[in-house]
Enzyme design. Structure first.
Site, PDB file in Angstrom:
ATOM      1  N   HIS A 169       2.648   3.467  -9.004  1.00 19.98           N
ATOM      2  CA  HIS A 169       2.387   2.055  -9.329  1.00 19.98           C
ATOM      3  C   HIS A 169       3.562   1.452 -10.110  1.00 19.98           C
ATOM      4  CE1 HIS A 169      -1.489   2.427  -7.618  1.00 19.98           C
ATOM      5  NE2 HIS A 169      -2.035   3.137  -8.583  1.00 19.98           N
ATOM      6  N   ASP A 181       0.834  -1.210   0.000  1.00 21.63           N
ATOM      7  CA  ASP A 181       0.000   0.000   0.000  1.00 21.63           C
ATOM      8  C   ASP A 181       0.870   1.263   0.000  1.00 21.63           C
ATOM      9  OD1 ASP A 181      -2.284   1.516   0.063  1.00 21.63           O
ATOM     10  OD2 ASP A 181      -2.680   1.212   2.191  1.00 21.63           O
ATOM     11  N   GLY A 182       0.362   2.301  -0.602  1.00 26.62           N
ATOM     12  CA  GLY A 182       1.020   3.610  -0.516  1.00 26.62           C
ATOM     13  C   GLY A 182       1.620   4.109  -1.817  1.00 26.62           C
ATOM     14  N   SER A 242      -7.469  -5.261  -5.549  1.00 28.44           N
ATOM     15  CA  SER A 242      -8.635  -5.762  -4.811  1.00 28.44           C
ATOM     16  C   SER A 242      -9.908  -5.569  -5.629  1.00 28.44           C
ATOM     17  CB  SER A 242      -8.766  -5.029  -3.475  1.00 28.44           C
ATOM     18  OG  SER A 242      -9.257  -3.724  -3.701  1.00 28.44           O
ATOM     19  N   ARG A 272       1.816  -4.984   6.148  1.00 29.55           N
ATOM     20  CA  ARG A 272       1.104  -3.930   5.409  1.00 29.55           C
ATOM     21  C   ARG A 272       1.934  -2.660   5.473  1.00 29.55           C
ATOM     22  NH1 ARG A 272      -5.136  -2.314   4.642  1.00 29.55           N
ATOM     23  NH2 ARG A 272      -4.729  -0.608   3.208  1.00 29.55           N
ATOM     24  N   ASN A 280     -10.781  -2.098  -5.819  1.00 30.24           N
ATOM     25  CA  ASN A 280      -9.975  -1.216  -6.670  1.00 30.24           C
ATOM     26  C   ASN A 280     -10.641  -0.929  -8.015  1.00 30.24           C
ATOM     27  OD1 ASN A 280      -6.744  -2.562  -5.564  1.00 30.24           O
ATOM     28  ND2 ASN A 280      -7.914  -0.830  -4.780  1.00 30.24           N
TER      29      ASN A 280
END
Ligand code: FPP
Length: 245
Positions: free
Chosen positions: A29, A12-13, A57, A180, A60
């Site tokens: 990305h 994530d992030g 996900s 995470r 998403n």
């Protein structure tokens, strides 16, 4: 000391990493894919038996269509370019999620990557694409319904072990550790059934800044955890790898 068979990661992030640099989210990305490649390689070198990455996900799909399109393009490019390398590393690639929702060209790459690597005996890499834990459990109910139509069940036969056979992770042990990145402390519909006794490692590092040193730090932190699985004594797994003592 705990041994680790299965590592799961919520990467994530990416968006925030790019925004901090005044760049479009998609730049994050692109960097995220580079880091994923390094971490896959490192986990394979460390002889971690199972690695599961939450790459896209079900939720998403709700992102702006331009961002979804770029993510799909990146995934397509990644699979096309990397499948031979993954194969050379003896990695077996599996994909979890509703792949029928993905564009046709990606489905084609997924099928050929899984086919190419299906007999490999090294690390199993589970890529979660268009995945959500609740959808997986919903699908399991549907499979059960279909099976029950064919041959009705005795209620005593509905055990946890049986339910596990209906999940997409059938054949993969539950994660021992879930990492995470990006400071968020939630599981966001990831492996809801499987994370029951998983140890969590949360870091503020944004995924594009994650690196092998931090991976190793997380693995060492995991080794020191007291795992009791709801009981009073810690209990380890019998499968050994380089991380076990
Ligand atoms: C989360 O960042 C990341 C994603 C939704 C996509 C993650 C995908 C990759 C890193 C590529 C995966 C590649 C392979 C090879 C498996 P975010 O956009 O939610 O970031 P934010 O929370 O800062 O907005």
């Amino acid at each position: 000391m705990n041994s680790l068979r299965h590592l799961a990661i919520i990467m994530d992030g990416n968006g925030r990493w790019a925004q901090k640099r005044n760049r479009p989210r998609t730049v994050g990305h692109v960097q995220g894919v580079r880091i994923a490649k390094k971490i896959i390689r490192a986990c394979s070198d460390l002889k971690i038996p199972f690695l599961t990455l939450y790459a896209f996900s079900s939720e998403n799909w709700g992102r702006p269509s331009a961002e979804v399109a770029i993510l799909m393009r990146l995934l397509h490019k990644y699979l096309k370019r990397e499948k031979e390398n993954l194969h050379k590393l003896n990695i077996k690639v599996q994909v979890l999620g509703q792949i029928e929702r993905l564009p046709e060209d990606i489905v084609k790459e997924i099928v050929s990557t899984m086919d190419l690597t299906k007999s490999n005996t090294g690390m199993v890499l589970n890529m979660c694409l268009s995945y959500s834990g609740r959808s997986e459990i919903t699908e399991a109910f549907k499979k059960f319904y279909d099976l029950n139509l064919e041959k009705p069940f005795n209620r005593e036969n509905i055990t946890q072990e049986f339910i596990q056979t209906l999940l997409e992770t059938h054949g993969t042990p539950d994660p021992d550790l879930m990492i995470r990145t990006s400071g968020e402390k939630r599981i966001s519909n990831f492996l809801l059934w499987q994370l029951a006794y998983t140890e969590f490692y949360f870091t503020d590092t944004l995924w594009p800044d994650f690196n092998i040193d931090e991976l190793v730090a997380a693995l060492h932190d995991f080794k020191t955890r007291q795992r009791r699985f709801g009981s009073v004594e810690s209990s380890g797994h019998s499968h050994e790898n380089q991380l076990s003592e």
